[in-house]
Design an enzyme around this catalytic site. Structure first.
Site, PDB file in Angstrom:
ATOM      1  N   SER A  21       0.853  -1.205   0.000  1.00  0.00           N
ATOM      2  CA  SER A  21       0.000   0.000   0.000  1.00  0.00           C
ATOM      3  C   SER A  21       0.881   1.245   0.000  1.00  0.00           C
ATOM      4  O   SER A  21       2.059   1.168  -0.355  1.00  0.00           O
ATOM      5  CB  SER A  21      -0.948  -0.024   1.200  1.00  0.00           C
ATOM      6  OG  SER A  21      -1.927   0.980   1.060  1.00  0.00           O
ATOM      7  N   ASN A  22       0.321   2.364   0.383  1.00  0.00           N
ATOM      8  CA  ASN A  22       1.090   3.610   0.422  1.00  0.00           C
ATOM      9  C   ASN A  22       0.644   4.445   1.618  1.00  0.00           C
ATOM     10  O   ASN A  22      -0.233   4.037   2.370  1.00  0.00           O
ATOM     11  CB  ASN A  22       0.919   4.371  -0.902  1.00  0.00           C
ATOM     12  CG  ASN A  22      -0.544   4.630  -1.193  1.00  0.00           C
ATOM     13  OD1 ASN A  22      -1.225   5.313  -0.439  1.00  0.00           O
ATOM     14  ND2 ASN A  22      -1.043   4.057  -2.283  1.00  0.00           N
ATOM     15  N   HIS A  23       1.224   5.627   1.766  1.00  0.00           N
ATOM     16  CA  HIS A  23       0.996   6.429   2.980  1.00  0.00           C
ATOM     17  C   HIS A  23      -0.259   7.293   2.941  1.00  0.00           C
ATOM     18  O   HIS A  23      -0.495   8.071   3.859  1.00  0.00           O
ATOM     19  CB  HIS A  23       2.196   7.351   3.216  1.00  0.00           C
ATOM     20  CG  HIS A  23       3.435   6.619   3.593  1.00  0.00           C
ATOM     21  ND1 HIS A  23       3.513   5.810   4.700  1.00  0.00           N
ATOM     22  CD2 HIS A  23       4.651   6.561   2.998  1.00  0.00           C
ATOM     23  CE1 HIS A  23       4.712   5.289   4.789  1.00  0.00           C
ATOM     24  NE2 HIS A  23       5.427   5.727   3.758  1.00  0.00           N
TER      25      HIS A  23
END
Ligand code: C5P
Length: 409
Positions: free
Chosen positions: A211-213
């Site tokens: 995923s990402n932030h």
């Protein structure tokens, strides 16, 4: 989230009636005042058993009214009613609902309701049996037919210990209902805006994912700004944004992966006037996510094969060729270098009408934080650099652009 502009300088008349839920309304009065509204409070006699006028005066900085029978009473109800932009009664007891339905005028609150010409919003609070009673339901119908708006009641545990429908809607959500009431007159009324927010997750196995932030804060602020502008909003959120509350009035769709997001976005866009793709979409997904958890022993030589995800905005543009919707597509470019060039390239590649570029290498902008510093670039090449400001203010700027573009369309 406190957004200032919609409620700023609005004159809200807040009627408070005798339910234990009164104590929560001091918080509501405070929230509305902090959002810039002028809040005048009228308490019934029964309300004063639970909470004092002084409590309201202390948070609103304005007089709280209680008495019909004092020397200026004959003009007070006319004055309060005439200057109000919205009359909110919260909590609204079964008794006050009945009086309002039947046009009774035996206290300062009900007489002012008769004199007032502004829209009215009631937030009922009573025990489940009282709410379900045919008499209350008939009063509800009468008031709704007259255009009175309702917030709740909600389901859950009530002061009596019983569970059911009759709880006062929480103050934070009441603020949302009040905003919706004001939004009805705003320029995007009748328009459908789809907003995507947060990061997507691509499963490696049932436990792990890529995923990402992205927090979803910016996208959710855009959904709220679109609601404030009167739009009907579909908010599609990835798991990182799932814990954040849904702005009152938005239809919420929770998704996990990029493929889920693509499906939900294409479906919602069939009727959309505007799409704002604020979601941080994973560019790649795992080719073969494991059905069972991968054991540590299997991991020493583990490599995860990735395949490219579809570009959702490109597939939206393809669907638009056939359906003509959405009229406006807005994308985001989160960049750590060459912001302007990268954003301009994406604007063209994705057939966007506007791209919002933000430099995620700065500590005070981009992921996690409540502030953002963005550049707006439209398809005609116009560039607008906005200063560092709250994500709420950025959201308003994006929706202001939509309003202007919709007017000229
Ligand atoms: O190409 P990039 O991911 O940087 O583009 C960012 C913009 O494109 C964002 O608006 C994002 O929501 C959207 N996007 C998309 N489909 C993808 C990746 C990004 O629509 N697969």
């Amino acid at each position: 989230m406190t957004q200032i502009s919609l409620l700023k300088d609005k004159h809200i008349l807040l009627g408070v009636t005798g339910s234990i839920a009164c104590y929560k309304i001091v918080d509501l009065a405070s929230k509305l005042t902090q959002a810039g509204a002028k809040v005048d409070v009228i308490l019934t006699k029964a309300a004063q058993k639970f909470v004092t006028p002084l409590a309201f005066q202390s948070v609103t900085g304005r007089k709280a009214y209680v008495d019909l029978w004092n020397e200026d009473a004959h003009v007070l109800h006319i004055g309060l009613g005439e200057t109000a932009d919205l009359f909110v009664v919260a909590p609204c007891t079964a008794d006050t609902m009945a009086k309002l339905a039947h046009g009774r005028a035996d206290n300062l609150l009900t007489i002012t309701a008769l004199a007032a010409r502004c829209p009215m919003l009631l937030a009922p609070a009573m025990d489940g049996g009282m709410w379900d009673h045919p008499a209350t339901q008939a009063n509800l119908e009468t008031l709704q037919q007259r255009g009175v708006m309702f917030a709740g009641p909600a389901e859950g545990r009530m002061a009596s210990g019983l569970k059911g429908k009759g709880r006062l809607v929480e103050p934070i959500d009441l603020v949302g209902h009040i905003r919706l009431a004001f939004a009805k007159q705003q320029p995007l009324a009748g328009r459908h805006v789809v907003v995507t927010a947060g990061g997507t997750q691509e499963a490696i196995d049932p436990v792990r994912f890529i995923s990402n932030h992205s927090s979803g804060k910016q996208g959710i602020a855009i959904a709220q700004a679109a609601l404030d502008a009167g739009a009907c909003v579909t908010l599609i959120t990835g798991p990182t944004a799932a814990a954040r509350p849904t702005p009152v009035g938005a239809e919420r769709i929770n998704i996990t992966s990029t493929l889920d997001l693509q499906q939900a976005t294409l479906a919602a866009c069939k009727t959309a006037d505007v799409l704002v793709m604020a979601a941080a979409v994973a560019d790649y997904r795992t080719a073969n996510p494991a059905e069972q958890k991968i054991k540590r022993a299997q991991m020493s030589d583990l490599s995860v094969q990735l395949v490219e995800n579809p570009d959702i905005t490109v597939s939206v543009a393809e669907q638009k060729q056939a359906l003509g919707k959405p009229n406006i597509t807005i994308g985001f470019a989160a960049e750590s270098q060459n912001l302007l060039e990268n954003a301009q390239r994406k604007l063209a590649k994705k057939s966007l009408d506007l791209i919002v570029g933000n430099d995620i290498s700065a500590k005070d902008a981009g992921f996690f934080v409540d502030t953002n510093r963005v550049i707006l670039i439209d398809k005609d090449g116009k560039i607008e650099r906005l200063p560092l400001q709250s994500k709420v203010a950025v959201a308003e700027a994006v929706i202001d652009w939509v309003i202007e573009a919709s007017v000229t369309q």
